[in-house]
Design a protein around this motif. Sequence first.
Motif, mmCIF file in Angstrom:
data_model
loop_
_atom_site.group_PDB
_atom_site.id
_atom_site.type_symbol
_atom_site.label_atom_id
_atom_site.label_comp_id
_atom_site.label_asym_id
_atom_site.label_seq_id
_atom_site.Cartn_x
_atom_site.Cartn_y
_atom_site.Cartn_z
ATOM 1 N N ASP A 1 0.827 -1.212 0.000
ATOM 2 C CA ASP A 1 0.000 0.000 0.000
ATOM 3 C C ASP A 1 0.861 1.263 0.000
ATOM 4 N N LEU A 2 1.975 1.220 0.732
ATOM 5 C CA LEU A 2 2.863 2.371 0.795
ATOM 6 C C LEU A 2 3.429 2.706 -0.592
ATOM 7 N N VAL A 3 3.889 1.688 -1.318
ATOM 8 C CA VAL A 3 4.456 1.911 -2.655
ATOM 9 C C VAL A 3 3.383 2.413 -3.613
ATOM 10 N N ASP A 4 2.181 1.862 -3.483
ATOM 11 C CA ASP A 4 1.092 2.314 -4.365
ATOM 12 C C ASP A 4 0.791 3.794 -4.158
ATOM 13 N N VAL A 5 0.830 4.220 -2.914
ATOM 14 C CA VAL A 5 0.567 5.630 -2.618
ATOM 15 C C VAL A 5 1.663 6.512 -3.225
ATOM 16 N N LEU A 6 2.904 6.081 -3.072
ATOM 17 C CA LEU A 6 4.017 6.862 -3.632
ATOM 18 C C LEU A 6 3.923 6.948 -5.157
ATOM 19 N N LEU A 7 3.520 5.831 -5.775
ATOM 20 C CA LEU A 7 3.367 5.844 -7.225
ATOM 21 C C LEU A 7 2.224 6.746 -7.652
ATOM 22 N N ALA A 8 1.137 6.710 -6.909
ATOM 23 C CA ALA A 8 -0.013 7.547 -7.257
ATOM 24 C C ALA A 8 0.338 9.022 -7.126
ATOM 25 N N GLU A 9 1.147 9.351 -6.139
ATOM 26 C CA GLU A 9 1.539 10.748 -5.942
ATOM 27 C C GLU A 9 2.768 11.142 -6.761
ATOM 28 N N ARG A 10 3.278 10.190 -7.571
ATOM 29 C CA ARG A 10 4.435 10.427 -8.443
ATOM 30 C C ARG A 10 5.651 10.919 -7.658
ATOM 31 N N ILE B 1 8.704 9.804 -7.176
ATOM 32 C CA ILE B 1 9.535 8.788 -7.821
ATOM 33 C C ILE B 1 10.706 8.370 -6.941
ATOM 34 N N ASP B 2 11.405 9.339 -6.377
ATOM 35 C CA ASP B 2 12.596 9.014 -5.586
ATOM 36 C C ASP B 2 12.234 8.191 -4.360
ATOM 37 N N GLU B 3 11.137 8.571 -3.698
ATOM 38 C CA GLU B 3 10.721 7.816 -2.509
ATOM 39 C C GLU B 3 10.252 6.428 -2.893
ATOM 40 N N ALA B 4 9.586 6.301 -4.039
ATOM 41 C CA ALA B 4 9.148 4.980 -4.488
ATOM 42 C C ALA B 4 10.344 4.095 -4.792
ATOM 43 N N LEU B 5 11.363 4.684 -5.446
ATOM 44 C CA LEU B 5 12.580 3.912 -5.701
ATOM 45 C C LEU B 5 13.243 3.467 -4.409
ATOM 46 N N ALA B 6 13.290 4.377 -3.409
ATOM 47 C CA ALA B 6 13.899 4.024 -2.123
ATOM 48 C C ALA B 6 13.123 2.909 -1.441
ATOM 49 N N ALA B 7 11.774 2.982 -1.522
ATOM 50 C CA ALA B 7 10.943 1.945 -0.899
ATOM 51 C C ALA B 7 11.160 0.607 -1.576
ATOM 52 N N LEU B 8 11.234 0.593 -2.897
ATOM 53 C CA LEU B 8 11.452 -0.664 -3.613
ATOM 54 C C LEU B 8 12.836 -1.228 -3.327
ATOM 55 N N ASN C 1 15.108 18.839 -16.878
ATOM 56 C CA ASN C 1 15.443 18.051 -15.691
ATOM 57 C C ASN C 1 14.419 16.956 -15.426
ATOM 58 N N GLU C 2 13.147 17.247 -15.701
ATOM 59 C CA GLU C 2 12.105 16.247 -15.464
ATOM 60 C C GLU C 2 12.313 15.031 -16.354
ATOM 61 N N LEU C 3 12.678 15.276 -17.631
ATOM 62 C CA LEU C 3 12.933 14.161 -18.543
ATOM 63 C C LEU C 3 14.152 13.371 -18.101
ATOM 64 N N ARG C 4 15.214 14.062 -17.755
ATOM 65 C CA ARG C 4 16.423 13.355 -17.319
ATOM 66 C C ARG C 4 16.185 12.562 -16.046
ATOM 67 N N ALA C 5 15.372 13.095 -15.129
ATOM 68 C CA ALA C 5 15.065 12.371 -13.890
ATOM 69 C C ALA C 5 14.280 11.106 -14.176
ATOM 70 N N ALA C 6 13.309 11.200 -15.098
ATOM 71 C CA ALA C 6 12.511 10.023 -15.428
ATOM 72 C C ALA C 6 13.373 8.949 -16.082
ATOM 73 N N ILE C 7 14.250 9.366 -17.017
ATOM 74 C CA ILE C 7 15.106 8.398 -17.712
ATOM 75 C C ILE C 7 16.105 7.777 -16.726
ATOM 76 N N SER C 8 16.652 8.595 -15.847
ATOM 77 C CA SER C 8 17.602 8.075 -14.857
ATOM 78 C C SER C 8 16.933 7.082 -13.922
ATOM 79 N N ALA C 9 15.688 7.387 -13.508
ATOM 80 C CA ALA C 9 14.958 6.465 -12.627
ATOM 81 C C ALA C 9 14.665 5.156 -13.348
ATOM 82 N N LEU C 10 14.297 5.258 -14.615
ATOM 83 C CA LEU C 10 14.017 4.045 -15.380
ATOM 84 C C LEU C 10 15.274 3.198 -15.524
#
Length: 767
Positions: A152-161, A163-170, A221-230
């Motif tokens: 549930d925690l990860v789902d909430v982070l994903l819903a709120e976008r 990204i960094d916190e979701a990556l840390a949780a995973l 920066n938003e594009l680079r952050a998304a690509i880096s996270a992926l």
Amino acid sequence: MASAKTARSRATPVKENGVKLEEGLNFFKSDKFDAQSYVQSRCSLNEKEIKQLCSYLLDLKKASAEEMRKSVYANYAAFIRTSKEISDLEGELSSIRKLLSTQAALIHGLAEGVHLDSLSKSASEGSTANYVTISEDNDSSDFEKWLVEFPDLVDVLLAERRIDEALAALDEGERVASEAKETKTLTPALLTSLQTSIIERRQKLADQLAEAACQPSTRGNELRAAISALKKLGDGPRAHTLLLNAHLQRYQYNMQSLRPSSTSYGGAYTAALSQLVFSAIAQAASDSQAIFDQESAYTSELVMWATKQTEAFALLVKRHALASSAAAGGLRAAAECVQIALGHCSLLEARGLALCPVLLRLFRPSVEQALEANLKRIEESTAALAAADDWILTYSSTTTRQSGRLSSTSLGNTAAFQHKLTSSAHRFNLMVQDFFEDVGPLLSMQLGGQTLEGLFQVFNSYVSMLIKALPGSMEEEADFEGLGNKIVRMADTEAQQIALLANASLLADELLPRAAMKLAPLSQATYNDDTRRRASDRQNRHPEQREWKRRLVSSVDRLKDTFCRQHALDLIFTENGDSYLTADMYINKDGNADEIEWFPSPIFQELFIKLNRMASLAADMFVGRERFATLLLMRLTETVILWISDDQSFWDDIEDGPRPLGPLGLQQFYLDMKFVICFASQGRYLSRILHRVVNEIISKAMAAFASTGMDPNGELPEDEWFNEVCQDAIERLSGKPKAINGDRELNSPTASVSAQSISSVRSHGSS
């Protein structure tokens, strides 16, 4: 030395025909090759052979470098494609590995579950009570709560976008699952459930990031952050492809506002499009390097993508800017478009992208078309002026570029910077000078040789028109040169005909080679037109340009030969085709030698007068180029004498005619030949060929006379008498007062004998 000659002979195909490098190395690959003897043979070379060997090795080095370059270009696409396939396979193997690991954990968990059930049936009731108590204690622990709340925690982070916190949780979930697997603190079912949850959330996050990267509004920066996270999620190939597609979509969207128009300036469109395309490629390269560093697979994909975008850009420029310019012969407009594109493209080399060869390969056909159309326009414009040219030498009445500065149009100021030409030659020179102002891209495209060849063909066509302007020129020759039915105004007078030669010689000797120096690397700096610089340019001119100038001069020689041949024929033949030069003028000479007024034959008098007249005209037309005028007079005199030497009917009558050559005829013939030698020597156009042929003709005549049984030396006066008669004839024909030499009678063969010995020719003829 034999092996050295073999090596040089094998170098010829590499040099001239561009055969593959392996053929140039066959000599060294042979089983019979002896390195020791090969080196020893080279050690015995002289200086010239060493220079030839060095030249051969340099050519071999250039051929090797060119072969390597072609090999790289030929196989680069296959290398990139293979690298991408390997990268894709690595990603698939990683995914398969994860699936196998998940399935193995699931099977292991099921097996342990069955094993635990069997153990619980055989356990005592006391043990069962204890186990239930422990399980209840674990269920109530914080760890169990974390397991329940984690998805549930990860789902909430994903819903709120977030990204960094979701990556840390995973990442935290991966760490917990890894530790639980090692310490076995979780049951297999719970561990499998946790791992499945992590995989599903990772995939969901990856899809969310990919969707965001595809949005046109995602930039910077938003594009680079998304690509880096992926990339951190382990899907690097997909992340890199999305990054490149995002930049492609962005510049394609910006291109919608760029609308080419048939009336718009092609350079402006090319500049705007270049700015969009190469800026996008530069930004993509920067982002790729920042996120993916220098990994070969991603670098290769970037190069392939950038090459594809460059090719698409080149097609747009060709369609909207180059096509019309090339078709109309607008070399300057086409060259400017190419220069603009190359200027933007070259900036990418700092980022490791050398895309200029791609542009040059695609732009080359259009530039070649513009080059050919431009040369065709020069030829047609010059031909049009030749139809109305009055063939009078004048200074140019238009402003021309000379040495990077404008020359004055007034006669007083142009004398120092311009040359006298006829109107068609002025036009030809002006268009060629203007043409060479636009040769910048031709150097980088390696079109210098093609440019010189095309210009030579245009000049050769102009020389053919000049030949056609000569009265009585051979129509077959004119048609052979491709002139067809082009109309050329005739040059009726000798002054006009010599002006034709002035046009061709000045263009070939000075104006065209000087303009062509802009095709040499030496001329990339500002050209200085002073005397010392021109001398240096002549010394440093490339072999290709020296050979080109030699071909120009040989084309002028065609005009010179036609000119001399026609004037020689005018001297020798009448309008009805009868010959002024026959054996009868010597065979039928009868009478008393003392009563004859000795003077050169009329045809040789006319030759002397014609040469004097031409020398006077040439002195005014070839100022500063007196050597060409001298060579022209030399060639004309040689043509007439060679005609006499080769006239077989003339010699058949002299040697085997019904009447033999008599003493008076021999004396007249000898006088005519000495007269030619005398005035040619005084006019400084006595060549070795002329001197040799005259001596051969005299020997031939004396041999014919000797065959009658008489001694020619006994019948001929001394050479001094001939010299005096010739000098007297020159003075009289030139309009000078006749010299008085006391009581000596020049016309008498029995005049006082000179102390000078009899010539070697006469001695040879009597032997």
